[in-house]
Design a protein around this motif. Structure first.
Motif, PDB file in Angstrom:
ATOM      1  N   LEU A  44       0.824  -1.208   0.000  1.00 26.68           N
ATOM      2  CA  LEU A  44       0.000   0.000   0.000  1.00 26.68           C
ATOM      3  C   LEU A  44       0.858   1.258   0.000  1.00 26.68           C
ATOM      4  O   LEU A  44       0.493   2.269  -0.623  1.00 26.68           O
ATOM      5  N   LEU A  45       1.996   1.204   0.673  1.00 22.07           N
ATOM      6  CA  LEU A  45       2.915   2.346   0.648  1.00 22.07           C
ATOM      7  C   LEU A  45       3.368   2.636  -0.781  1.00 22.07           C
ATOM      8  O   LEU A  45       3.381   3.794  -1.233  1.00 22.07           O
ATOM      9  N   GLY A  46       3.745   1.569  -1.507  1.00 22.13           N
ATOM     10  CA  GLY A  46       4.126   1.750  -2.906  1.00 22.13           C
ATOM     11  C   GLY A  46       2.967   2.253  -3.748  1.00 22.13           C
ATOM     12  O   GLY A  46       3.157   3.067  -4.667  1.00 22.13           O
ATOM     13  N   THR A  47       1.763   1.791  -3.419  1.00 15.02           N
ATOM     14  CA  THR A  47       0.577   2.243  -4.141  1.00 15.02           C
ATOM     15  C   THR A  47       0.358   3.739  -3.962  1.00 15.02           C
ATOM     16  O   THR A  47       0.144   4.481  -4.936  1.00 15.02           O
ATOM     17  N   VAL A  48       0.408   4.185  -2.722  1.00 14.16           N
ATOM     18  CA  VAL A  48       0.206   5.606  -2.432  1.00 14.16           C
ATOM     19  C   VAL A  48       1.277   6.445  -3.110  1.00 14.16           C
ATOM     20  O   VAL A  48       0.990   7.504  -3.704  1.00 14.16           O
ATOM     21  N   TRP A  49       2.528   5.979  -3.040  1.00 13.31           N
ATOM     22  CA  TRP A  49       3.618   6.754  -3.645  1.00 13.31           C
ATOM     23  C   TRP A  49       3.466   6.818  -5.163  1.00 13.31           C
ATOM     24  O   TRP A  49       3.711   7.864  -5.784  1.00 13.31           O
ATOM     25  N   GLY A  50       3.051   5.715  -5.778  1.00 12.09           N
ATOM     26  CA  GLY A  50       2.843   5.717  -7.229  1.00 12.09           C
ATOM     27  C   GLY A  50       1.728   6.660  -7.647  1.00 12.09           C
ATOM     28  O   GLY A  50       1.834   7.355  -8.671  1.00 12.09           O
ATOM     29  N   ILE A  51       0.653   6.701  -6.877  1.00  5.19           N
ATOM     30  CA  ILE A  51      -0.448   7.623  -7.186  1.00  5.19           C
ATOM     31  C   ILE A  51       0.002   9.076  -7.013  1.00  5.19           C
ATOM     32  O   ILE A  51      -0.367   9.958  -7.798  1.00  5.19           O
ATOM     33  N   MET A  52       0.820   9.319  -5.982  1.00  6.43           N
ATOM     34  CA  MET A  52       1.375  10.668  -5.816  1.00  6.43           C
ATOM     35  C   MET A  52       2.186  11.069  -7.037  1.00  6.43           C
ATOM     36  O   MET A  52       2.114  12.219  -7.507  1.00  6.43           O
ATOM     37  N   ASN A  53       2.972  10.136  -7.572  1.00  6.15           N
ATOM     38  CA  ASN A  53       3.741  10.433  -8.779  1.00  6.15           C
ATOM     39  C   ASN A  53       2.827  10.764  -9.945  1.00  6.15           C
ATOM     40  O   ASN A  53       3.127  11.648 -10.765  1.00  6.15           O
ATOM     41  N   ALA A  54       1.717  10.032 -10.057  1.00  7.39           N
ATOM     42  CA  ALA A  54       0.777  10.288 -11.145  1.00  7.39           C
ATOM     43  C   ALA A  54       0.199  11.690 -11.050  1.00  7.39           C
ATOM     44  O   ALA A  54       0.108  12.418 -12.047  1.00  7.39           O
ATOM     45  N   PHE A  55      -0.184  12.110  -9.859  1.00  9.19           N
ATOM     46  CA  PHE A  55      -0.729  13.459  -9.681  1.00  9.19           C
ATOM     47  C   PHE A  55       0.338  14.531  -9.923  1.00  9.19           C
ATOM     48  O   PHE A  55       0.052  15.605 -10.472  1.00  9.19           O
ATOM     49  N   GLN A  56       1.572  14.245  -9.512  1.00  8.77           N
ATOM     50  CA  GLN A  56       2.645  15.210  -9.773  1.00  8.77           C
ATOM     51  C   GLN A  56       2.901  15.347 -11.265  1.00  8.77           C
ATOM     52  O   GLN A  56       3.201  16.445 -11.757  1.00  8.77           O
ATOM     53  N   ALA A  57       2.800  14.228 -11.988  1.00  4.23           N
ATOM     54  CA  ALA A  57       2.993  14.290 -13.437  1.00  4.23           C
ATOM     55  C   ALA A  57       1.925  15.166 -14.078  1.00  4.23           C
ATOM     56  O   ALA A  57       2.204  15.931 -15.008  1.00  4.23           O
ATOM     57  N   ILE A  58       0.697  15.050 -13.591  1.00  2.47           N
ATOM     58  CA  ILE A  58      -0.385  15.898 -14.104  1.00  2.47           C
ATOM     59  C   ILE A  58      -0.090  17.367 -13.815  1.00  2.47           C
ATOM     60  O   ILE A  58      -0.247  18.245 -14.674  1.00  2.47           O
ATOM     61  N   ALA A  59       0.352  17.646 -12.573  1.00  6.18           N
ATOM     62  CA  ALA A  59       0.611  19.030 -12.179  1.00  6.18           C
ATOM     63  C   ALA A  59       1.763  19.635 -12.971  1.00  6.18           C
ATOM     64  O   ALA A  59       1.717  20.808 -13.359  1.00  6.18           O
ATOM     65  N   LEU A  60       2.807  18.867 -13.235  1.00  9.33           N
ATOM     66  CA  LEU A  60       3.986  19.405 -13.897  1.00  9.33           C
ATOM     67  C   LEU A  60       3.792  19.557 -15.405  1.00  9.33           C
ATOM     68  O   LEU A  60       4.305  20.489 -16.017  1.00  9.33           O
ATOM     69  N   THR A  61       3.063  18.634 -16.007  1.00  5.53           N
ATOM     70  CA  THR A  61       2.857  18.697 -17.459  1.00  5.53           C
ATOM     71  C   THR A  61       1.583  19.427 -17.835  1.00  5.53           C
ATOM     72  O   THR A  61       1.390  19.765 -19.000  1.00  5.53           O
ATOM     73  N   LYS A  62       0.708  19.672 -16.825  1.00  3.72           N
ATOM     74  CA  LYS A  62      -0.591  20.300 -17.069  1.00  3.72           C
ATOM     75  C   LYS A  62      -1.347  19.575 -18.171  1.00  3.72           C
ATOM     76  O   LYS A  62      -1.998  20.175 -19.029  1.00  3.72           O
ATOM     77  N   ASP A  63      -1.232  18.253 -18.108  1.00  5.44           N
ATOM     78  CA  ASP A  63      -1.887  17.406 -19.106  1.00  5.44           C
ATOM     79  C   ASP A  63      -2.535  16.237 -18.385  1.00  5.44           C
ATOM     80  O   ASP A  63      -1.868  15.514 -17.636  1.00  5.44           O
ATOM     81  N   THR A  64      -3.832  16.051 -18.601  1.00  8.92           N
ATOM     82  CA  THR A  64      -4.554  14.952 -17.943  1.00  8.92           C
ATOM     83  C   THR A  64      -4.655  13.739 -18.849  1.00  8.92           C
ATOM     84  O   THR A  64      -5.429  12.821 -18.561  1.00  8.92           O
ATOM     85  N   ASN A  65      -3.876  13.723 -19.909  1.00  4.05           N
ATOM     86  CA  ASN A  65      -3.878  12.580 -20.809  1.00  4.05           C
ATOM     87  C   ASN A  65      -3.473  11.318 -20.049  1.00  4.05           C
ATOM     88  O   ASN A  65      -2.615  11.343 -19.181  1.00  4.05           O
ATOM     89  N   LEU A  66      -4.083  10.204 -20.396  1.00  9.62           N
ATOM     90  CA  LEU A  66      -3.798   8.943 -19.703  1.00  9.62           C
ATOM     91  C   LEU A  66      -2.332   8.554 -19.805  1.00  9.62           C
ATOM     92  O   LEU A  66      -1.780   7.932 -18.890  1.00  9.62           O
ATOM     93  N   ALA A  67      -1.693   8.924 -20.890  1.00  7.60           N
ATOM     94  CA  ALA A  67      -0.286   8.578 -21.070  1.00  7.60           C
ATOM     95  C   ALA A  67       0.591   9.222 -20.007  1.00  7.60           C
ATOM     96  O   ALA A  67       1.661   8.713 -19.681  1.00  7.60           O
ATOM     97  N   VAL A  68       0.133  10.343 -19.442  1.00  9.19           N
ATOM     98  CA  VAL A  68       0.916  11.035 -18.422  1.00  9.19           C
ATOM     99  C   VAL A  68       0.806  10.331 -17.080  1.00  9.19           C
ATOM    100  O   VAL A  68       1.795  10.176 -16.356  1.00  9.19           O
TER     101      VAL A  68
END
Length: 238
Positions: A154-178
């Motif tokens: 679950l720790l890895g799960t939470v950290w991976g989801i955090m990375n996904a949200f950071q990718a959205i914030a940094l690229t300003k793109d909600t595309n699934l590929a991000v």
């Protein structure tokens, strides 16, 4: 960490194999995955070891009990197994027989008989406890992995989801590929946690039941053996 997220988002391709997911994962997620893999290998090693151990104990105990109840003198059986105490029941028997040999060389007063009976009971109880403790060794590993692995995943799960949200914030793109790399890492960590935990829980339950069953059998043998020796003490005291 922001640089890593951007790189992961930019470098994502169509390869979502397990090895690729691991290589692309954040260092924290990689650490979690490594811990879970090690825990899984360790728990499987314990499972295989316990499977062999309990199978061997059951087989040798069956043979020993056949010899014990065959009607042959106990001294003869003791001489036969004295140098080959390779299972718990034989070691419990040998420990009591060593004390029995010392008891036979003492006097025959009632007080000595009572003292010998107490010593034999204590030796049998201590021997049984010691053998059960040996048989229980490493079961705690399965209990720990079974209870902790899902939370580590679950720790890895939470950290991976955090990375996904950071990718959205940094690229300003909600595309699934991000967000795909972070989500894939998260799901992979969850899967590893479950893959480590499920066999450990099943193994722990199975071998705990086997240990409890053998504990009843070993304690029953010790009680019966104590009764036989007590009866012989009574006959010597007459």
């Amino acid at each position: 960490m922001e640089t890593e997220v951007v790189s992961a988002a930019a470098g994502v391709g169509g390869d979502f194999s397990l090895w690729s997911l691991f290589l692309r994962a954040d260092p924290v997620v990689k650490t979690v995955m490594g811990i879970l893999v090690i825990a899984s290998v360790w728990s499987w090693a314990v499972i295989f070891n316990k499977s062999i151990t309990f199978s061997r104990i059951k087989s040798k105990s069956n043979k020993f009990e056949d010899q014990f109840w065959s009607g042959k003198p106990l001294d003869e059986l003791y001489r036969k197994i004295r140098d080959k105490q390779d299972h718990p029941m034989a070691r419990v028997f040998a420990a009591a027989m060593e004390e029995w040999g010392q008891t036979k060389s003492t006097g025959r007063t009632d007080s000595l008989v009572v003292g010998a009976r107490d010593r034999l009971d204590k030796i049998l109880n201590v021997s049984v406890s010691r053998e059960l403790e040996k048989a229980e060794k490493d079961l705690g590993v399965l209990a720990t992995v079974g209870s902790a692995a899902p939370f580590v995943g679950l720790l890895g799960t939470v950290w991976g989801i955090m990375n996904a949200f950071q990718a959205i914030a940094l690229t300003k793109d909600t595309n699934l590929a991000v967000v795909a790399p972070g989500i894939a890492e998260a799901l992979f960590a969850t899967a590893l946690g479950l893959l480590a935990a499920i066999p450990a829980v099943v193994g722990y339950n199975r071998y705990s039941a086997a240990l409890n069953s053998f504990a009843v059998r070993l304690q029953g043998f010790a009680d019966e053996f104590s009764t036989i020796l007590s009866r012989q003490l009574d006959e010597r005291a007459r």
